[in-house]
Design an enzyme around this catalytic site. Structure first.
Site, short mmCIF file in Angstrom:
data_model
loop_
_atom_site.label_atom_id
_atom_site.label_comp_id
_atom_site.label_asym_id
_atom_site.label_seq_id
_atom_site.Cartn_x
_atom_site.Cartn_y
_atom_site.Cartn_z
N SER A 207 0.83 -1.19 0.00
CA SER A 207 0.00 0.00 0.00
C SER A 207 0.88 1.27 0.00
CB SER A 207 -0.95 -0.04 1.20
OG SER A 207 -1.98 0.90 1.07
N ASP A 429 -8.65 -4.99 -5.80
CA ASP A 429 -8.14 -4.23 -4.66
C ASP A 429 -8.93 -2.93 -4.53
OD1 ASP A 429 -6.65 -2.60 -2.90
OD2 ASP A 429 -4.76 -3.53 -3.50
N HIS A 457 -6.93 -6.27 -0.54
CA HIS A 457 -5.85 -5.29 -0.50
C HIS A 457 -4.61 -5.98 0.06
CE1 HIS A 457 -3.95 -1.42 -0.28
NE2 HIS A 457 -3.87 -1.42 1.04
#
Length: 489
Positions: A207, A429, A457
């Site tokens: 991320s 995602d 994710h």
């Protein structure tokens, strides 16, 4: 993540070549010194529930001094808090992790997540850290203003709260605010690489960690070792583009959840459209009817966070169904716990620095300062795409009032000259949609894209065998996947 939560929510939603990379060949052989960090037993690890954790086997903590201001390397220093899980087999070197945020504690995250990376841990010391401005590393604190914003009514003066938050952050953390941000964190990362004794940095970013990794590769391309950027974020997008793209991602995740829920007999409705509307109506209803949970309330702001939290991973979709169904009957305990995990609330009612660090880093990384008119336009677009994240009472964003001016240095990505960098993107995602994986791969110049066609994710953390096998082969053996490699769900 708003207004202050609404502003946070929209402002921070927020994080091919073939051949063989061989960076680990230049790292110290097994048994050699791992650098200058003094490691010792961890004493203050905290779990997702805010309670103290007992360190597992091979887990150690340490500190690394870095300059507060990198322009003055001989000046005042701050300590970066570190954690490592020692390699269980023949050691290749260190593999440094950033688990996202920006603002998440890498120390606490590694203490919990290490088992998920056990295969990599056979050959590498798994290392993570609290980046500057986060938690133990001169974490940004802002008094009680953030907690006040969470408890505020939906019709509270959001602009006033946003200003008060910025002023409180300046009062409590004014010294560090000018020196947070991803470029400075990347410079810290290179000092950490040297302190660990590795000639090249081996890195796993998830991320926001992909942003930090991409910036590091831009500034230190020759020091790039085996790099994995999973759930890629493209920092070049504007504030409005980021908000709209993420809203689209969460909308798709909610629809996928609804279809899955109905297929398994869903408490929230008999068809996907009804399930989606049930969730949207529930969150909207919290504006005027927050739900009591002991001496607290599940407010509209907290309800937004509670609902999006389980959408990050397919494994947590059943929690969203059960928690929402219970809350509609008056028991919002689970939803409030989900919101607390998102905001970093501890059992004693205090908060870690996750959300205030997030604001400080985002405001440092972007010169943009959204006006009230821009926020209104963004919100109208969000409302059409994913009403759960929309809000009323628009004012300018948190960064508009921030005491430190941001710049766009962290938005420029070009890793020309680096070893191949493995970028992993998931088609389902919600937080870092797949299009960012493709665009970041292009901007890096040295990126190689691995596509995962499933939900969630963090593709590696889904446990998908194909993704894990491909990433493990790259990190451990240096096998760069062929162009166009795809892992089915």
């Amino acid at each position: 993540m708003k207004k202050p939560i609404a502003t946070f929510l929209l402002g921070a939603l927020l994080l091919s070549a073939c051949g063989t990379a061989d960076p680990a060949a230049k790292t110290p052989p097994a048994g050699n010194s791992t650098g200058t960090v003094a490691w010792s037993t961890c004493t203050d690890l905290v779990g997702p529930d805010g309670k103290q954790l007992t360190p597992g086997p091979g887990v150690e903590c340490g500190k690394l001094q870095v300059p507060l201001d990198h322009a003055q390397p001989g000046g005042e220093k701050i300590d970066l808090a570190l954690i490592r899980v020692k390699a269980t087999g023949e050691r290749l070197g260190s593999l440094v992790f950033n688990f996202g945020g920006p603002g998440a504690s890498g120390v606490d995250s590694m203490a919990v997540a290490a088992p998920a990376f056990a295969k990599l841990g056979t050959r590498y010391d798994l290392v993570s850290f609290d980046p500057r401005g986060v938690d133990r590393s001169a974490g940004v604190t802002c008094g009680d203003e953030f907690a006040k914003s969470l408890a505020a009514d939906a019709d509270a003066d959001q602009d006033a709260m946003s200003k008060e938050l910025a002023q409180a952050c300046q009062r409590e953390s004014g010294k560090v605010l000018p020196h947070v941000g991803t470029v400075n964190a990347a410079k810290d990362l290179d000092l950490l690489r040297a302190a660990l004794g590795d000639q090249r940095l081996n890195y796993f970013g998830l991320s926001y960690g992909t942003h930090l990794g991409a910036v590091y590769a831009t500034h230190f391309p020759k020091n790039v070792g085996r790099f994995v950027l999973d759930s890629a974020f493209d920092p070049s997008v504007t504030y409005e583009e980021r908000a709209v793209i993420q809203a689209t991602g969460f909308d798709q995740a909610l629809e996928a959840f609804a279809e899955d829920c109905v297929a398994k007999s869903c408490e929230l409705g008999g068809d996907p459209a009804t399930v989606v509307k049930t969730v949207e109506d529930f969150v909207e209803g919290l504006k005027t009817n927050p739900i009591k949970v002991g001496d607290r309330e599940l407010t509209f702001w907290l309800g937004q966070l509670a609902v999006i939290t389980p959408l990050y991973a397919k494994q947590s979709w059943p929690v969203l169904e059960q928690a929402t169904a219970a809350a509609r009957k008056g028991n919002a305990t689970i939803l409030l716990a989900l919101a607390d995990s998102y905001t970093g609330r501890r059992p004693d009612g205090t908060y870690n620095t996750m959300m205030t660090s997030l604001a400080a880093i985002n405001c440092a990384d972007y010169a943009e300062r959204p006006t009230a008119a821009q926020m209104k336009r963004v919100n109208e677009r969000i409302k059409d795409i994913f009403p759960v994240l929309s809000f009323d009472g628009i004012s300018s964003g948190t960064c508009e009032h921030w005491p430190v001016r941001g710049d766009d240095a962290a938005r420029r990505i070009d890793a020309t000259g680096s070893a191949p960098i493995l970028v992993v993107g998931g088609k389902g995602d919600p937080a870092t949609p797949f299009q960012w994986a493709t665009s970041l791969t292009e901007k890096l110049r040295t990126g190689v894209l691995l596509t995962y066609e499933g939900e969630g994710h963090g593709a590696y953390l889904t446990g998908d065998g194909c993704v894990m096998k491909t990433v493990d082969a790259y990190v451990i053996e240096g096998k760069v996947p062929a162009a166009g490699t795809t892992c089915a769900a």
